[in-house]
Design an enzyme around this catalytic site. Structure first.
Site: not given
Lengths: 369, 256
Positions: B207, B98
């Site tokens: 997250n 990512k």
């Protein structure tokens, strides 16, 4: 506008009158705001706001968890030299103090670094006094090169430098700069810094900005709490951090709240900061700028530090020795720069962090990347 | 309801909730959260990984059934991001990456330009590249051409929990991208994750909202349910839409 000019704008600001006019309602209004302006921050520093600490603490806790998670990052300071040509009336390294002066050679730095790294610490703060002739640029660069072998990230807390010198340090592998203004009051500054290069108020004031310009990833500032009128001193610390944050968006700004511990210090500060006020300042800063890191050193005792975990602290030093050579050369310990009051080991501090439901972060950046 | 699996690189995912390892009170919460949420991919900042420590190495807390998505958090240039990606692959973290290039420590806005540069290089080197970006359609098309495996636009700045503030821009990406669109950052509540999925996002990455909840395990489960609900609603609605389209033809039937 430079930060010096901003400080001057507040020259005649009637702090006392401002504080006297703050009501409980105004404190509540500020706590309810999403974005705080400088005078909102000052409102939270008022004596009135001290009556609403729990309310402010709840929001500060929420904001800190949102931005930093339940984490505390650890670092350790390493004093590589206590030679100093300054005469700061509050400091143990003061040139007029007849302490044994010592500068570590590279071998000794390596030994100290190994001893610290063995405890699990990965972020290191390298410190010196101000004595450019004794600790010239080449020496500092070699020291950084040596430390980089042992740590993921190295920061410095040394005498202020010009932008090019900071850039050299940065390019040699330094990620962060800590530089305390001690006092933002220019007059008082002259009174407590009697001799040496440190007498230059403006050069020190602009130091953090030069560091940011030179590409430091992290800049940590602070006022030595107790020296000057405490509420205005911390107000200027917050403004200074905000000033840097707005101009240097690629630099992470953090604040320390170093304060005199009267019990352990010969110098008696005129404006001692008690625990309640210390907590109030930390909380006010968190609401003012939720993203700023807050570093709490071992000047604070274990009980205080443990309680600050949930009140907005984000970074602790741990397993600290403030004497030159103190980590690896037990038998021959020099006097420390200041007395530490939390003498727990790294493991013990990590255990305390964990017991409060927080995670200890040993490594948050790797210069090797 | 039948749904096709989401394919990224050579891997397929049946669970469309991706998670992260940051901000937890303890690493031991991570495996619990993964089990409860069913998440099949988790992102981890390479800068946080300590390969030398048994107790501190975050990788030891991630079951090997879960795909690792190393991220380049901390990188401020394409060059740094590329270096981080290579280190991650050499360290055995797989070939997913990512890309997070952030030059602004205040709002943590991704630097789209540097991210594109890094994507070009890493896709060429065989990485499965998931770039984290501001939702910008022309950029997304360039990322596609550069070989990105998916686009990861933000819903709101990282960690703000403000939800889908970029909704109209996300809709453009979802409608026009030929690679999967994974909404990343800013999702603070399960309902917001559901909303993203209803819009047609292929997956979401969450997250902060999970890690900082009082009970990350239960919150992980709540997000799983929300993502499933949103996905089901999206699939259900697309069936309905096609019915409506057929029904509308009589209005112009007289022209035949």
């Amino acid at each position: 506008m430079s930060f010096y000019e901003i400080v001057q704008q507040y020259q005649d600001f009637p702090f006392e009158d401002f504080f006297a006019g703050i009501s409980a309602e105004e404190v509540h209004q500020v706590v309810a705001k999403d974005t705080l302006q400088p005078l909102d921050f000052l409102t939270l520093l008022s004596p009135e706001a001290a009556n609403h600490l729990e309310l402010i603490a709840e929001k500060a806790n929420r904001l800190t968890v949102q931005y930093f998670g339940r984490t505390i990052q650890l670092f350790a300071p390493l004093y590589i030299s206590n030679y100093c040509s300054n005469q700061c009336i509050y400091c143990g390294f003061n040139t007029s103090n007849s302490i044994k002066r010592r500068k570590l050679n590279l071998e000794e730095i390596d030994l100290e670094a190994r001893a610290i790294a063995e405890t699990g610490i990965q972020h290191l703060l390298m410190l010196t006094g101000e004595a450019k002739a004794v600790t010239p640029m080449e020496y500092l660069l070699e020291a950084v090169a040596c430390l980089k072998k042992h740590f993921a990230s190295v920061s410095i807390e040394i005498f202020p430098m010009d932008t090019d010198e900071y850039r050299q340090m940065q390019q040699a592998g330094v990620d962060g700069l800590t530089l305390f203004q001690e006092t933002y009051n220019e007059e008082l500054y002259k009174q407590v810094h009697l001799r040496g290069k440190k007498r230059d108020y403006r050069y020190r004031l602009d130091g953090p900005e030069r560091g940011a310009k030179a590409g430091m990833r992290m800049v940590n500032i602070g006022a030595l709490l107790g020296l000057g009128e405490k509420r205005s001193e911390f107000f200027f610390t917050g403004l200074h951090a905000d000033y840097l944050d707005r101009r240097y968006i690629d630099t992470e700004i953090s604040i320390s709240l170093p304060r005199f511990n009267p019990a352990d210090c010969e110098f008696q500060p005129d404006y001692p900061v008690d625990d309640r006020t210390f907590v109030q300042f930390l909380l006010a800063l968190r609401l003012f700028q939720p993203r700023f890191g807050v570093t709490v050193s071992t000047r604070e005792n274990a009980r205080m530090r443990d309680n600050l975990i949930q009140l907005g602290a984000t970074r602790f030093s741990a397993g600290v020795c403030t004497s030159v050579g103190g980590y690896s050369m037990e038998e021959d310990r020099d006097p420390p720069q200041f007395e530490i009051t939390d003498d727990r080991s790294v493991v013990q501090v990590a255990e305390a962090i964990s017991a409060h439901g927080y995670q200890t972060i040993y490594k948050d950046w790797d210069r090797g990347i | 309801m039948s749904d096709t699996a989401l394919t990224l690189g050579e891997k397929t995912f049946t669970n469309r909730l991706f998670t992260g390892t940051g901000k937890f009170a303890a690493n031991s919460q991570i495996p619990q959260m993964l089990a409860a949420s069913g998440s099949e991919m988790i992102t981890v900042a390479l800068r946080r990984i300590d390969l030398t420590s048994e107790t501190e190495n975050i990788l030891n807390f991630i079951p090997n059934t879960v795909t690792l998505l190393p991220n380049t958090s901390g990188a401020r240039t394409a060059e740094q991001a590329v270096r981080v990606a290579r280190i991650a692959r050499e360290a055995g973290c797989g070939n997913f990456i990512k890309i997070e290039v952030i030059t602004d420590s205040k709002y943590l806005m991704p630097d789209n330009y540097e991210t594109l540069k890094a994507t070009e290089i890493l896709a060429e080197e065989g990485f499965v590249v998931l770039p984290y970006v501001l939702p910008d359609l022309p950029l997304a098309k360039r990322l596609e051409s550069a070989g990105a495996a998916a686009i990861m636009p933000l819903g709101a700045p990282i960690g703000t929990n403000r939800g889908l503030e970029t909704k109209p821009l996300l809709a453009m990406l979802i409608e026009n991208c030929s690679v999967p669109v994974i909404v990343d950052a800013g999702i603070g509540l399960p309902s917001q994750a559901a909303a993203a999925m209803e819009m047609g996002a292929d997956a979401v990455l969450v997250n902060t909202a999970i890690a900082t909840a009082r009970d990350p395990e239960v919150m992980g489960q709540a997000f799983d349910l929300a993502v499933r609900a949103g996905r089901a609603a999206y699939l259900a609605e697309s069936a309905e839409t096609s019915l409506t389209a057929r029904a509308s033809s009589p209005l112009t039937g007289f022209l035949d």
